[in-house]
Structure formats: C-alpha cells, structure tokens
Motif scaffolding. Structure first.
Motif, PDB file in Angstrom:
ATOM      1  N   LEU A 265       0.672  -1.218   0.067  1.00  0.00           N
ATOM      2  CA  LEU A 265       0.014  -0.117  -0.024  1.00  0.00           C
ATOM      3  C   LEU A 265       0.943   1.233   0.102  1.00  0.00           C
ATOM      4  N   LYS A 266       1.895   1.281   0.776  1.00  0.00           N
ATOM      5  CA  LYS A 266       2.596   2.433   0.934  1.00  0.00           C
ATOM      6  C   LYS A 266       3.528   2.657  -0.427  1.00  0.00           C
ATOM      7  N   ASN A 267       3.927   1.689  -1.119  1.00  0.00           N
ATOM      8  CA  ASN A 267       4.479   1.725  -2.383  1.00  0.00           C
ATOM      9  C   ASN A 267       3.691   2.347  -3.635  1.00  0.00           C
ATOM     10  N   LEU A 268       2.305   2.038  -3.223  1.00  0.00           N
ATOM     11  CA  LEU A 268       0.949   2.345  -4.015  1.00  0.00           C
ATOM     12  C   LEU A 268       1.175   4.119  -4.110  1.00  0.00           C
ATOM     13  N   ILE A 269       1.120   4.310  -2.857  1.00  0.00           N
ATOM     14  CA  ILE A 269       0.720   5.862  -2.581  1.00  0.00           C
ATOM     15  C   ILE A 269       1.986   6.787  -2.861  1.00  0.00           C
ATOM     16  N   LEU A 270       3.084   6.120  -2.350  1.00  0.00           N
ATOM     17  CA  LEU A 270       4.375   6.929  -2.381  1.00  0.00           C
ATOM     18  C   LEU A 270       5.182   6.888  -3.842  1.00  0.00           C
ATOM     19  N   GLY A 272       5.593   7.341  -7.645  1.00  0.00           N
ATOM     20  CA  GLY A 272       5.095   8.328  -8.687  1.00  0.00           C
ATOM     21  C   GLY A 272       4.076   7.862  -9.776  1.00  0.00           C
ATOM     22  N   TYR A 273       4.078   8.768 -10.555  1.00  0.00           N
ATOM     23  CA  TYR A 273       2.700   8.388 -11.718  1.00  0.00           C
ATOM     24  C   TYR A 273       3.299   6.974 -12.749  1.00  0.00           C
ATOM     25  N   SER A 274       2.305   6.367 -12.627  1.00  0.00           N
ATOM     26  CA  SER A 274       2.620   4.944 -13.485  1.00  0.00           C
ATOM     27  C   SER A 274       1.297   4.844 -14.364  1.00  0.00           C
ATOM     28  N   PRO A 275       1.593   5.303 -15.679  1.00  0.00           N
ATOM     29  CA  PRO A 275       0.240   5.557 -16.455  1.00  0.00           C
ATOM     30  C   PRO A 275      -0.237   4.043 -16.694  1.00  0.00           C
ATOM     31  N   GLU A 276       0.189   2.953 -16.380  1.00  0.00           N
ATOM     32  CA  GLU A 276      -0.640   1.696 -16.606  1.00  0.00           C
ATOM     33  C   GLU A 276      -1.653   1.560 -15.455  1.00  0.00           C
ATOM     34  N   HIS A 277      -1.524   1.969 -14.233  1.00  0.00           N
ATOM     35  CA  HIS A 277      -2.443   1.815 -13.081  1.00  0.00           C
ATOM     36  C   HIS A 277      -3.165   2.885 -12.624  1.00  0.00           C
ATOM     37  N   ASP A 278      -2.763   3.987 -13.359  1.00  0.00           N
ATOM     38  CA  ASP A 278      -3.192   5.386 -12.771  1.00  0.00           C
ATOM     39  C   ASP A 278      -4.793   5.766 -13.084  1.00  0.00           C
ATOM     40  N   VAL A 279      -5.481   6.036 -12.094  1.00  0.00           N
ATOM     41  CA  VAL A 279      -6.919   6.551 -12.286  1.00  0.00           C
ATOM     42  C   VAL A 279      -7.299   7.782 -11.638  1.00  0.00           C
ATOM     43  N   SER A 280      -7.130   8.855 -12.694  1.00  0.00           N
ATOM     44  CA  SER A 280      -7.405  10.191 -12.281  1.00  0.00           C
ATOM     45  C   SER A 280      -6.394  10.649 -11.186  1.00  0.00           C
ATOM     46  N   GLY A 281      -5.251  10.241 -11.438  1.00  0.00           N
ATOM     47  CA  GLY A 281      -4.162  10.776 -10.337  1.00  0.00           C
ATOM     48  C   GLY A 281      -4.103   9.910  -9.303  1.00  0.00           C
TER      49      GLY A 281
ATOM     50  N   THR B 126      -6.017  -4.810 -13.533  1.00  0.00           N
ATOM     51  CA  THR B 126      -6.017  -3.341 -13.166  1.00  0.00           C
ATOM     52  C   THR B 126      -5.473  -2.575 -14.256  1.00  0.00           C
ATOM     53  N   SER B 127      -5.130  -3.450 -15.159  1.00  0.00           N
ATOM     54  CA  SER B 127      -4.071  -2.466 -16.155  1.00  0.00           C
ATOM     55  C   SER B 127      -5.071  -2.500 -17.469  1.00  0.00           C
ATOM     56  N   LYS B 128      -5.220  -1.238 -18.033  1.00  0.00           N
ATOM     57  CA  LYS B 128      -6.096  -1.443 -19.348  1.00  0.00           C
ATOM     58  C   LYS B 128      -5.270  -2.161 -20.373  1.00  0.00           C
TER      59      LYS B 128
END
Lengths: 889, 151
Positions: A265-270, A272-281, B126-128
């Motif tokens: 969870l920590k890795n997820l919120i810390l 940076g932006y990963s286009p593959e799994h990003d949903v509105s930031g 979860t990856s499109k």
C-alpha cells in the motif's frame, strides 16, 4: 485421358516451385480442410450473425420478431443434427443473441460442449461463452463440461487455459469445484501471470462454493503477494480475504502478512505516476481498496495488527486527493477500516470528520455512502454522529429512495432519551408521507423507540395513537395488542383520555370512509371505547385537557346515540375485515353496560341482533351469543362485560409476523395467557370451526389471534372461582362448537389459564402434513465462516407449508443463536420454538416455521440470523425467493 | 463479489448479461425484468445505488446504455462505479468511441472483454493495457485459423 494429370505434375515439381505444397500440412489438417470444403458445398452457408441481428432489428412488431427468431431457431436446430459442422460456432453465436432477447435456447447446451471440445480457438471461445450463458446447474451437462475443462486446463496455449478458468470461475458447481480444485491449485503456481491471476480467482470461487477445499490452496496463496504484477496482487488479496472470512484459524495464519500489505500500500501511494495503473491521479485504486479491506479484517479485535496499520491508514486518509470519485472511494474504504480496527482515537476523529465532509458533498453518491457508513459507525461513536443530526433528518426529505432509506435507518439509530421528542416529530412526519415499503418498518421502529425512550406516559400514548393513524394497515399486528396493554394498565384519567383521543380518530375515519385503510386503529379504538365508553360520554372527564401539541383542542363530546351510529356504520360496512368487526361487535356489547339511556340500549340490541344472521360464521356465532345476553342471560350481562383488569406485558419467546426488529424489548403479546393460546393456535393449522369437536383439549381456538383477545376479554371478566353458572355461559361464548356442559368448562379454564411450561410437543397436524407432503425441497441459504443454514420446505394440508431451518457450525460454538424470519403481508407465518440457542460444532439447531398462504402468492422469506462467536456478535441476512412454485398447491 | 452485470438500453432492451451466481433461467429473466424497470424509473439526479432485494445495485448511464451491477452488501459502491467506468473505457478503446450498435452487433466481443476484466465476480486485472493485449492476442489466434466462420 481427357484430363491433365495434375497429381503427376505435383509429384515431379520441386517443392519450392509448387505453390500448393505446404510442408506444415499433415494428414489431419488436410482431412480437415477437405471436409470443410465439402461441407461448404453440401450445406448452404447459414445466415451471418450480423444479418440475423439486422433482420431482427428490422422487425416492426413483436410477432414479426418472433417469426424471424422461430425460423432461425428451427434452422439452427436442424443444423445441430449434422455431425461435424464448421458453421456450428456461427449458429451458436446467433443462438446466444436470440437467448439475450429472452427466447429459450437451452437446446444449444450440448452444442456448446461440442464447440468446447473442438481444437479450433474460435470454436472454443464461442463454446465457452455459450456455456457460461446457457448452462444451468444440471448434473448431466456438468459432468461433460468438467471433462472438457480438465483437458483445457492442461492445454499448452495460455488463452485456452484462460478460457477454461474463466468458465470455471463463473459456473463452478460444488461438484465441479471438487473435481477441478487440484488443477486450479497447480495453475496458481504457474510462472505465467496471466494464468496465475485467473487461477487465484478460480480458487476464490471454489472456496465460496465448497469452503472445505480451502486447506489445499493455503501454501500456494501466500506467495501471490510477493509478485509485482498488479493482476496477481489483487486476485491474491481477494483470495486471502475470502479465506480469512472463512475461518478464524486462517485469519490468524494470515496475521503475519500485515507488514507485506502495508508495504504494498505504501509503495502504491508513494510511487510516482505510473500510466498503467493510474486513475485520475490515484495509483491503482482497485488494489488499494482491496488491501484496505483485507487490513480491516486482519486488524479487527487485534491491537497488535491494528498498531501496525495505524500509520498507513493515516497516510491514506490525509494524502488522498478527494476532488474525484476515485479518491472518495479510497477514503470511504479507509474510514470503514479505521472504524473497524482498534485504531488510535485521533485517527477516529479524522475518520468521522471525513464522513462529515462526505455528508455535505454535492454528489448524491457520496452522501449515500456517508449515511451508510455513519450507520455502521454510530455504535462506535454516537456523539460524533449526533452532531450531524440535522443534516441526516434533512435527508429524510430527499426525493431519492436510496438516500431516504439510509437516512431513516440512521435516524432511528440516533434516537435517545434526550432528543426523542424532536426526532419523533420528524420521523412521524416521514412515516405519514413515506412509501408503502417503508411504512411497516418505520412504524414498528417508532413503536420501539417510543417504548424505550418515552419521556412520559401521555407522550407515549399520543405517539402510539399517531402511529396508528399514520401507518394505517402497514402496522404490525402486535402493535395493536401492545397498545391495548398500555392503555389497560394506565391510570383512569389516561384511559379516559385514550378513549377520547381514539374516538376522534375513529369518528373521523368512519365519516371520511378511510376506516378500511386504518384497521389497526379501529381495533384499538373499539377496544378502548368498549372498555371506557362511560368515561367518553361522561361530562366528568371534561377536566382532562385535549389540547394537542399544536395547541388545538378539537374534541367534541359525543352523545351515546352518535357513538352507536358510528359503530353501526362501521359494523355494516362491507370493507372492514372480520377481525376488526369482531373487535367492534364485542365493544358494542360492552357499551351496553357502559351507556345508560334506554334508547341506546335498544339500539345496541338491534345491531347485535342483525349479526344473528351474518354470513360469516364467527360473527354470526357472536351475534347469537351476545343476543342471549340481552334475553335469557340478561342478568349475567353486567358481570360478564365488566371492565378488563390491567394486563401485564410479557416478552414472548417467539416472534410471529412481518417485519423484523432487532430490539429485544418489544412485547409481542399482551398476556402470558395469550401465549398459551397462540401456541394452541399455532398447533392447529388445519383446525377449522367444525373440527373442534374432536379435539376438546384445544377448545377456545379460533382461526385468528385477534379474536382470541376478545375471548379472553370475556373470560377474564368472570370471577375465576369455578362456579358452574358462570362457567356455562363462558363456554357458550368462548367456544363455538363444544356443547355447553360443566365438564369441558373446567377443562377450558385449565387449558386457558395454565400456560404450558414446556415447548409445544409435536402437533397432531404433523401427521397429516407428512402424508400430504410432496418431495421435500432443501437449499443452503447462508454459508459463512463454517456456519451454514439450510432451509427445507414441505407442503402441508390446505395452502400451507412447513419450513424447517437447520443451522450447523463446523468449527465454533455459537451462543445466543437467534433465528428470525419475515414473509410478505399476505402470507401468515408462525414460528415454533427453536431447538436451542447454543450451537456447538457437529450440533444442530432446528427451527420450524409454518406458513399459511391462502392467496398462494409466491413465497418470499427473509431470514436473519444472529449469534455470537467468541463474544463477537454476527448478523447475517438473506432472502429466499426460489421456493418451488407448487409449494401451496 | 459481483453477482451479475446487466447492460440495457434506455428502452429497456437487454444488451448484455453476465451472471456469476447460479439461478434458474426463469429467475434470471424475472430479476432482469424487474431491475430494468426499477432502474429506468429512477430520475437522472438520483444516486447510483439502489438497495434491491438482498443485493446492492450500482448503475450508471453512458449515453443510451445503462451499466448495472449487483454487488454484495459489503462491497464498495464507489469502487463499483470505477469498475463500470473501466469497462466502458475498455470498450471504447477496443471499438474506437464505442456506441450501442457496436455492442449489439459484436456482443460476443463485449463479453470477451468483460471476461478479461472480471472473473468469477471479482476484478482480475487493473491494467487497461494488459486487458487489451490479451484480447488482441486472442483475436489474432481466432482470425489466423478460421476467418469468416463466425461473422
């Protein structure tokens, strides 16, 4: 020879010059190609899928559409007779479209299996799709598909394995789950992430269907969390969540993964932006929510685990961007986790503040979620939720039913001794304008709250009268008896007040013609006026203030004649139910000893006499019996119709009817004697008036419990010392069919006033039922954490059925086991005493329910089961609506 | 866990149905009919959630199509909305600005995409990108061997 010998040319040409030669062709593929070519020539090409869809869409009427579909279905059926058709997948695809339109397509089930068995990928893809859409839980087909699945789970092509796993996940029956569990377990260990994630979810479904199979998946599951692939992670977390909910031992086993989950969870919120799994930031909200939920389960009642996740929860709660739905999704899940685990108090304050913000959000969805969550947290921190009371009450007026429902439940949870007056005002207003589906629940919740927190007796009575007026026929039956009990034990001036208030309501309903909609009100009013009619018409009670909350006094003292006129209007109405008329008739008889003028006496006698020829046997009987009190037995009348002594409330051991309420304080019945009576009534489903003669021990039973009130009224008016002259008319009144003699009279009184101490023994009616019973229907309706509730249904004589609920627990001892049930209004439900309240492993609790369904409406049964596991209360609820259609025939 | 997903038009025509619980056909039809009526009767300004029988229905309208999921009580309603949106995004990417007709004429593709996103009622990917990659690879496998047999 007339034809050139091409074959000869072939053989002489070197392969590189022969364009038709392909070394990849083996004999089998050549055969297949030849067959297909022959097929295409022999069979005309079937309509293409898109052409069929066009044709159907072009149909202008339903009849036209049906004719297109029927023609195509007939054609498709005919092609199924062909052994090896290349067009099979196209035909099945068309059939699936037809199926979606609502036409029957089960005849394609076996064809789907043939497609699945085909080596072509297109065939398999369509075949599995068809299997998922068309297959039901029929045994024979399932055996066949289990074999197909087993083959494909061993395929070398990952996508074939994927199709098989997907199908297994969607339609696994318990048998399939058992047969294929080991294959799935092997695939979880596959190095291929695509297969691994699908196998993990398959395991999840297998455990859902057959919890016993969990053990074998345990070793493979833990390693899922070490993967980098988010698909594997999320399916792994889902699988572990299911396992933890399944058994407390597994829950303990997985406590040690808390640090792993926190790290992910920590890795997820810390990160940076990963286009593959990003949903509105927000980085992978799906995975975040799943982890938060698992943390909640692991941290519940565990200080150490909770401690380990406090920091990360605080981080998520403060760092999540809330401008979009996705951010609120995560906050919502975080709040639930904070409230469920043993979190720090500062964290709880943070969570409640988030909910407060949610409640003011413009987005309806967020507001809904806020109400929902506040309801779940209200027990943890009531004062924090109380702060939002005004907003919550405002939501009662929302046009959206989902919001209103949530607001109603939350409002009731917020009622306490301090705010009861204000809250009830709002809730009564809500009750009046609410939808029919809320009225039953809302009115019984108002009754309960009033009972628990009433600031004064007068207020309590006033509230009950308002509920009677506003809830109309949606009111639970027991409210009638509990209200009567309260009035009967009140002080004399309260009783007069009650009679006067109820008179106003009764008169208004009768004059406006709304009495049919408010039968519980009429019943209570009739009872009260019957008992205290002298106080109603007497000027002596003028001292009682009739000024209501709004400062209005609309009470006009009626004359005796006017009261009787209103009674006559109601009694002669064709709309009122028999039991309401029974209340009225008895009440009228009582009034004959309350009212003093000769004219009113005469009027009463005339009305009662008319019932001597009433079409309904019960009313006729009463008419005749009561008439006797004006003639032959006139000297007995005043003594028989004396005022009722105060009734005592009693908490009944079983609840019978309608909406469920969790509170344990509501008295279901007014008198202990009535319980005895109800038990008798319960035991005599098949009893009609004519049968009583053969069962003298069950005298004083009638077909409905409200009338039994009246019988009791009459009897308790008697002096209970067994004097023969008094007992004889008692028999006459109480029992329709037993000959009036002194011997059964003594029996009758024994049976009535000595309630049986032991649970009801098997009823004589059971034997009949067993004979009449068809095949027994049984389903497991609840299965959670090794606790399983099965309900079986058996037909009984006369539009009735016997349901038996059996609860078993695999691992734990459950205490305070309580089974509750509710049925639609038109159906009558009688619950027998449960076999126990403590459920040990390998033990069983059974609960018998008798359902009478005169209108034969489809039976829906909502059940609620509550119990304690190791001191943790659990509440489960479900609805069963798949009873066999012929249950009541 | 998702119990079932329905796609239907504003006129109440069913466009896709995916069941993750075993019900007899008759019951499925009844549920579908009742739910479509209930959802269509709701006003646009109302919230996306509906407590219906023992399930929690989460729905959202995209152009002429309603996407409707029946979830269990403990599921996160807001996340379900995200899941619906993810499915719509995938359909949009696959068909290229998807419309109702695409889903009518290629309903099997819509099912295939859903099956790569959700398995057994739970989200599997979860990856499109990964979902579309898997679909593309399978389409290729299909076209290679037998073009035209299906369509």
């Amino acid at each position: 020879m007339a034809y050139p010998m091409y074959e000869v040319d072939w053989s002489v040409l070197p392969p590189e010059q022969n364009r038709r030669f392909n070394p990849a062709f083996n004999i089998a593929t050549i055969k297949q190609v030849v067959n297909e070519a022959i097929e295409r020539v022999r069979m005309p090409t079937p309509t293409r899928l898109r052409d069929l869809i066009r044709q159907i869409r072009a149909a202008r009427t339903a009849a036209e559409e049906r004719s297109v579909v029927n023609k195509e279905c007939a054609y498709i059926r005919s092609t199924f007779r062909e052994e090896d058709s290349v067009w099979r997948c196209r035909n099945i695809a068309k059939l699936l479209y037809i199926h979606m339109l609502g036409y029957p397509a089960h005849f394609g089930q076996l064809e789907c299996l043939k497609l699945i068995a085909s080596p072509r990928f297109t065939d398999k893809r369509v075949g599995y799709l068809g299997a998922m859409l068309l297959l039901d839980e029929r045994q024979d087909v399932h055996l066949l598909i289990t074999n197909c699945l087993k083959n494909d789970l061993n395929s070398n092509t990952q996508f074939v394995v994927g199709l098989a796993l997907c199908t297994l996940g969607a339609i696994a029956s318990p048998e399939m789950a058992r047969d294929l569990a080991s294959e799935v377990e092997r695939l979880i260990k596959s190095p291929n992430a695509y297969i691994k994630k699908k196998a993990a979810l398959c395991a999840f479904r297998i455990i859902r269907r057959v919890p016993d199979l969990m053990e074998m998946f345990l070793p493979a599951t833990r390693s899922l969390l070490t993967e980098k692939n988010h698909g594997v992670l999320i399916t792994g977390v889902t699988l572990i969540t299911e396992m933890c909910e399944n058994s407390p031992d597994t829950l303990n086993h997985f406590k040690k993964i808390v640090p792993n989950l926190v790290r992910i969870l920590k890795n997820l919120i810390l990160a940076g932006y990963s286009p593959e799994h990003d949903v509105s930031g927000v980085s992978d909200p799906f995975l975040q929510v799943k982890i938060l939920r698992l943390l909640r389960i692991l941290g519940k009642n565990d200080a150490e685990a909770s401690e380990a996740m406090n920091d990360i929860l605080a981080q998520v709660a403060t760092n999540t961007e809330t401008s979009k739905n996705v951010g609120n999704t995560i906050l919502y899940e975080t709040v639930l986790s904070i409230m469920d685990i043993k979190s720090e108090s500062s964290l709880r304050v943070l969570a409640v503040n988030i909910l407060g913000r949610f409640l003011l959000n413009n987005d309806k969805n967020i507001r809904y979620v806020a109400l929902n969550t506040l309801l779940r947290t209200v027990h943890v921190d009531t004062s924090a939720v109380q702060r939002h009371r005004t907003t919550i009450l405002e939501c009662l007026k929302d046009p959206d039913i989902s919001i209103r429902r949530r607001a109603m439940e939350l409002s009731f949870a917020l009622v306490n001794g301090q705010n009861i007056r204000g809250m009830m005002k709002e809730l009564l207003a809500f009750l009046e304008r609410s939808d029919a589906e809320f009225k039953a629940h809302c009115s019984s919740a108002v009754v309960l709250a009033a009972e628990r927190y009433a600031p004064s007796d007068k207020w309590h009575l006033d509230t009950l009268f308002k509920v009677l007026l506003k809830a109309g026929n949606y009111l639970r039956d027991d409210t009638v008896s509990s209200t009567i009990q309260i009035i009967s034990s009140a002080a004399t001036e309260r009783q007069a007040y009650g009679a006067m208030r109820l008179w106003t309501s009764l008169e208004q309903s009768a004059v406006s013609g709304l009495a049919t909609e408010k039968q519980p009100l009429i019943q209570v009013a009739a009872w009260t006026i019957g008992e205290y009619g002298d106080l109603l018409v007497s000027e002596a009670s003028s001292a009682i203030s009739m000024v209501d909350e709004d400062g209005v006094d609309d009470f006009v003292r009626p004359t005796e004649e006017y009261v009787i006129d209103i009674y006559q209007k109601l009694l002669w109405s064709t709309q009122l139910s028999i039991s309401t008329k029974e209340f009225l008739l008895l009440s009228l008889a009582k009034l004959s000893t309350r009212f003093t003028t000769q004219a009113s006496q005469e009027k009463i006698r005339v009305i009662i006499d008319t019932f001597g020829s009433h079409i309904h046997i019960e009313l006729q009987q009463r008419g005749v019996e009561l008439s006797q009190l004006f003639r032959q037995y006139g000297h007995l009348r005043p003594a028989l119709l004396e005022r009722m002594p105060a009734m005592e409330p009693v908490a009944a051991p079983h609840r019978d009817e309608q909406e469920l309420d969790l509170s344990d304080t509501s008295p279901d019945h007014t008198k202990p004697d009535q319980d005895a009576l109800l038990d008798l009534i319960n035991g005599s489903d098949s009893l009609t008036n004519g049968d009583v003669e053969h069962q003298p021990e069950q005298i004083a039973t009638t077909n409905n419990n409200t009338s039994s009130n009246d019988i009791l009224d009459l009897l308790s008016g008697l002096d209970l010392t067994p004097s023969v002259p008094a007992a004889a008319p008692a028999v006459l009144l109480a029992n329709n069919n037993v000959e009036p003699s002194a011997a059964p009279a003594a029996l009758l009184l024994d049976g009535l006033f000595a309630p049986p101490a032991t649970p009801q023994p098997p009823h004589p009616a059971d034997a009949n039922e067993r004979n009449a019973a068809g095949a027994e229907w049984e389903r497991a309706v609840l299965e959670r954490g090794g606790v399983r509730v099965c309900v079986s249904a058996r037909r009984a004589a006369g539009a009735a059925a016997t349901l038996t609920a059996r609860a078993t627990s695999q691992l734990h001892t459950l205490t305070d086991f309580l089974f509750q049930a509710a049925v639609p209004k038109k159906i009558q439900l009688d619950m027998m005493s449960p076999s126990g309240t403590t459920l040990s492993p390998q033990g069983e609790i059974t609960q018998v329910l008798k359902v009478t369904n005169p209108t034969k409406t489809p039976l829906r049964l909502r059940i609620r089961v509550s119990y304690n596991i190791d001191g943790t209360p659990v509440l489960e609820q479900t609805e069963i609506n798949n009873f066999p259609a012929d249950l009541f025939n | 866990m998702m119990q079932f997903m329905l796609l239907f038009s504003r006129q109440g025509k069913l466009r896709l149905q995916k069941w993750y619980v075993a019900h007899p056909d008759k019951l499925k039809k009844k549920i579908t009919r009742e739910l479509i009526t209930t959802v269509l009767a709701r006003k646009p300004k109302m919230c996306s959630f509906l407590e219906w029988k023992d399930v929690k229905v989460v729905y959202k309208r995209y152009a002429s199509l309603y996407f409707c999921c029946a979830m269990e009580q403990e599921d996160n309603e807001l996340l379900t909305l995200e899941l619906i949106h993810r499915y719509v995004e995938l359909l949009d990417k696959y068909f290229g600005s998807v419309c109702e007709l695409d889903i009518i004429f290629n309903f099997e593709k819509a099912y295939f995409i859903l099956d790569e996103l959700v398995l057994g009622g739970e989200l599997q990917e979860t990856s499109k990108k990964n979902v579309l990659k898997a679909i593309a690879a399978q389409d290729l496998l299909q076209e290679d061997l037998n073009d035209g047999l299906l369509h």
